[in-house]
Design a protein around this motif. Structure first.
Motif, PDB file in Angstrom:
ATOM      1  N   THR A 185      81.105  52.064  39.493  1.00  0.00           N
ATOM      2  CA  THR A 185      81.953  50.911  39.804  1.00  0.00           C
ATOM      3  C   THR A 185      82.832  51.188  41.020  1.00  0.00           C
ATOM      4  N   PRO A 210      83.562  41.327  45.646  1.00  0.00           N
ATOM      5  CA  PRO A 210      82.366  41.001  44.853  1.00  0.00           C
ATOM      6  C   PRO A 210      81.944  39.537  45.018  1.00  0.00           C
ATOM      7  N   VAL A 244      72.934  52.417  32.353  1.00  0.00           N
ATOM      8  CA  VAL A 244      74.246  52.259  33.000  1.00  0.00           C
ATOM      9  C   VAL A 244      74.095  51.347  34.224  1.00  0.00           C
ATOM     10  N   ALA A 283      72.985  47.635  33.061  1.00  0.00           N
ATOM     11  CA  ALA A 283      74.080  46.908  32.399  1.00  0.00           C
ATOM     12  C   ALA A 283      75.169  46.554  33.408  1.00  0.00           C
ATOM     13  N   SER A 284      75.463  47.445  34.337  1.00  0.00           N
ATOM     14  CA  SER A 284      76.454  47.145  35.373  1.00  0.00           C
ATOM     15  C   SER A 284      75.983  45.984  36.237  1.00  0.00           C
ATOM     16  N   ILE A 313      73.868  43.654  35.412  1.00  0.00           N
ATOM     17  CA  ILE A 313      73.902  42.432  34.601  1.00  0.00           C
ATOM     18  C   ILE A 313      75.325  41.862  34.583  1.00  0.00           C
ATOM     19  N   GLY A 314      76.301  42.731  34.287  1.00  0.00           N
ATOM     20  CA  GLY A 314      77.692  42.272  34.238  1.00  0.00           C
ATOM     21  C   GLY A 314      78.122  41.655  35.557  1.00  0.00           C
ATOM     22  N   LEU A 315      77.801  42.326  36.630  1.00  0.00           N
ATOM     23  CA  LEU A 315      78.212  41.866  37.954  1.00  0.00           C
ATOM     24  C   LEU A 315      77.509  40.556  38.342  1.00  0.00           C
ATOM     25  N   LYS A 317      75.755  38.349  36.434  1.00  0.00           N
ATOM     26  CA  LYS A 317      76.016  37.223  35.524  1.00  0.00           C
ATOM     27  C   LYS A 317      77.458  36.756  35.678  1.00  0.00           C
ATOM     28  N   GLY A 318      78.370  37.702  35.863  1.00  0.00           N
ATOM     29  CA  GLY A 318      79.767  37.341  36.046  1.00  0.00           C
ATOM     30  C   GLY A 318      79.980  36.533  37.313  1.00  0.00           C
ATOM     31  N   LEU A 319      79.242  36.867  38.347  1.00  0.00           N
ATOM     32  CA  LEU A 319      79.362  36.143  39.617  1.00  0.00           C
ATOM     33  C   LEU A 319      78.501  34.891  39.632  1.00  0.00           C
ATOM     34  N   VAL A 362      66.905  38.443  32.807  1.00  0.00           N
ATOM     35  CA  VAL A 362      67.338  39.756  32.322  1.00  0.00           C
ATOM     36  C   VAL A 362      66.419  40.816  32.921  1.00  0.00           C
ATOM     37  N   VAL A 363      66.998  41.850  33.478  1.00  0.00           N
ATOM     38  CA  VAL A 363      66.207  42.954  34.022  1.00  0.00           C
ATOM     39  C   VAL A 363      65.760  43.845  32.863  1.00  0.00           C
TER      40      VAL A 363
END
Ligand code: ZN
Lengths: 224, 334
Positions: free
Chosen positions: A39, A53, A73, A76-77, A79-81, A83-85, A202-203
């Motif tokens: 991160t 971002p 790791v 998932a990072s 995905i978070g980034l 999907k969040g954006l 989804v990757v």
């Protein structure tokens, strides 16, 4: 397009950024501490380009094969980034990145991409490089010795990846092979591949092995 | 203030939005339990793989159900379980949480899974009087905790070997029952004779520590010696012995400590013998006994979000380089 690449398939963790077609890759850790440094690495590379971002339009991630924990790791990072954006998410394989790196470096002919798979094995895929990369076979899990034996009779072959680094002793003796023992798949190549990739919801990590418990269970069932 | 909580420490992938008055705005839970049944326990690698596949949709649903924009949610922090638990599972939630926090420019908070469990009763009964005695029993943990207030906990005792849920799973496997063992044994025990099997009383001293591995061994020995025992009777005897030990320790703690409320937490809180016993002890000591609903007992993200609210308010954000700690002790939490 402003594209971020997350690369965690090997013990080395890297990030890449493409802005207006210009690529930059940075190694953020070499000791399997992907969780701690990823991160931070993303924030730093964005800040260095005066970006946040929210400026990203696509997130690309290496989906393996590689170290399972590292892959999760990274994925998932990503995905978070992404999907969040609410931006595109693209997965590319570590072996394709290696092949693309070789192509971009001007290499043509036969290439075996090799990623360390632990337990005395490598993840491997055979490509032929012409104007583009052509996968000759699907990725497999194999002993490095078997790769060496298989390519022995070829007129020439390029071996790329951290699988070469890990098993240098096995591959060094091959007189027909040009070795490129890279600790991490080339980040710029990952970005270029990711820009051309199709976004997914989804990757899916490319593991190539069943979990041990499942493998043992299946063997037991088949024997009984 | 609103916090998004994420939980992936074992086989549940969960996300939830909770506010600082501990109102639950959404709580989404997916489980990979079915994939583990055939193996008689959670397979860490399978759990890790399942979390990756489910995390995005679980978080999105939790945000949408809370009426928030998944691209730009009006929340104040992202809280996530950073330990204890299965390392490969913890890392999925932790990494995703960092990704979301980075995307939204929100603070990120690492939460202790067991502190989450201790907050769970408050989500259903926020006005519980302090101090409160909580019996926390799950597949991974068994402990007796004296809570002086939110986030202020004193561990009176904990298991020195297996967790209660683990003992249930082992006995169930021995009896040829399915996984998880708790519900199976509980069901059979309803029609069995708890006195059929003579099982030893364990941990009879003054302390509050617990032990279940001897009980499991005693069940194995006794059934080997006395063939032809009805499985219902074995289940009832075992369940009776587990409940006897736990309730005896709770009683000791109630006798020696000034306690104003009693609560049950963790997956084993579903157990009927335990629920009955805790209710009776509450009546006997004249204090409220809170039996949380099952969705609050088993792993969920609302409890993580609630603990996250507390930690964020009192200690601020965690550093973005926070790692998962699979062996994080509750006692080490300050
Ligand atoms: Zn739990």
């Amino acid at each position: 397009m402003t594209v971020l690449l997350i690369e965690t398939a090997t013990t080395t963790c890297g990030v890449g950024l493409m802005v207006d077609g210009n690529c930059e890759g940075v190694i953020v850790d070499r000791n399997r501490n992907h969780t701690e440094f990823l991160t931070d690495g993303i924030e730093k590379i964005l800040t260095a380009h005066g970006l946040t971002p929210r400026d990203l339009t696509r997130v690309v991630v290496d989906r393996g094969p590689g170290l399972y924990t590292g892959l999760r790791v990274g994925i998932a990072s990503a995905i978070g980034l992404a999907k969040g954006l609410g931006v595109d998410l693209v997965g590319v394989t570590s072996l394709e990145i290696l092949a693309r790196g070789a192509l971009d470096a001007g290499i043509r002919g036969e290439l075996i991409a090799l990623i360390d798979g632990r337990r005395g094995e490598v993840f491997a895929q055979h490509f032929t490089l012409r104007d583009t990369i052509h996968p000759v076979a699907d990725p497999i899990v194999v002993r490095p010795q078997d790769v060496a034996t298989a390519v022995e009779s070829w007129s020439s072959v390029h071996l790329w990846g951290d699988g070469v680094l890990r098993y240098l002793d096995v591959f060094e003796g091959l007189t027909n092979a040009v070795l490129n023992p890279l600790e991490i798949p080339p980040l710029e190549a990952g970005l270029r591949l990711g820009v051309e990739g199709t976004p997914v919801d989804v990757v899916t990590p490319l593991y190539l092995r069943d979990p041990d418990a499942v493998a043992n269970f299946t063997t037991r069932e088949q024997q009984s | 203030m609103k916090v998004l909580g994420i939980e992936t420490s074992c086989d549940e992938t969960a996300a939830s939005v909770v506010d600082d008055e501990l109102h639950v705005h959404s709580s989404v839970i997916e489980s990979s339990l079915d994939e583990h049944r055939a193996f008689g326990g959670v397979v860490p690698e399978l759990a890790g793989r399942a979390h990756v596949m489910m995390i995005a949709s679980v978080v999105e649903r939790a945000l949408v159900e809370a009426g928030l924009d998944p691209r730009n949610p009006d929340i104040d922090a992202v809280a996530v379980t950073s330990g204890p638990g299965l390392i490969g599972s913890l890392l999925v939630g932790l990494s995703a949480a960092k990704g979301y926090a980075l995307a939204w420019g929100k603070p990120f908070v690492g939460v202790h899974h067991l502190e989450g469990h201790l907050f769970a009763p408050l989500l259903e009964m926020p006005d519980l009087p302090w101090p409160m005695l909580t019996l926390l029993v799950s597949g991974g943990h068994s402990m007796l905790v004296l809570q002086h207030g939110p986030g202020s906990h004193e561990i009176l005792g904990e298991t020195i070997d297996d967790a209660a849920g683990e003992a249930y799973d082992k006995v169930a496997r021995w009896l040829g029952l399915g996984y998880p063992g708790g519900p199976e044994i509980d069901k059979l025990a309803q029609s069995g004779d708890a006195k059929a099997l003579q099982l030893p009383k364990s941990m009879t001293g003054d302390g509050y520590d617990l032990s279940f591995s001897g009980l499991k061994t005693a069940v194995v020995r006794a059934t080997e010696k006395q063939g032809g025992l009805a499985v219902e009777d074995v289940a009832a005897s075992f369940q009776g012995a587990v409940a006897e030990q736990l309730l005896r320790k709770v009683r000791q703690a109630l006798e020696k400590n000034e306690v104003k409320a009693l609560s049950l937490a963790g997956g084993v809180a579903a157990n009927s013998a335990l629920r009955r016993g805790i209710t009776e002890l509450g009546d006997e000591f004249g204090i409220p006994a809170l039996l949380p609903s099952m969705k609050m007992c088993t792993d969920n993200a609302a409890m993580i979000a609630a603990a996250g609210v507390y930690r964020f308010q009192h200690q601020g954000a965690s550093p973005m380089n926070l790692s998962a700690n699979p062996n994080w002790q509750l006692a080490d939490l300050s």
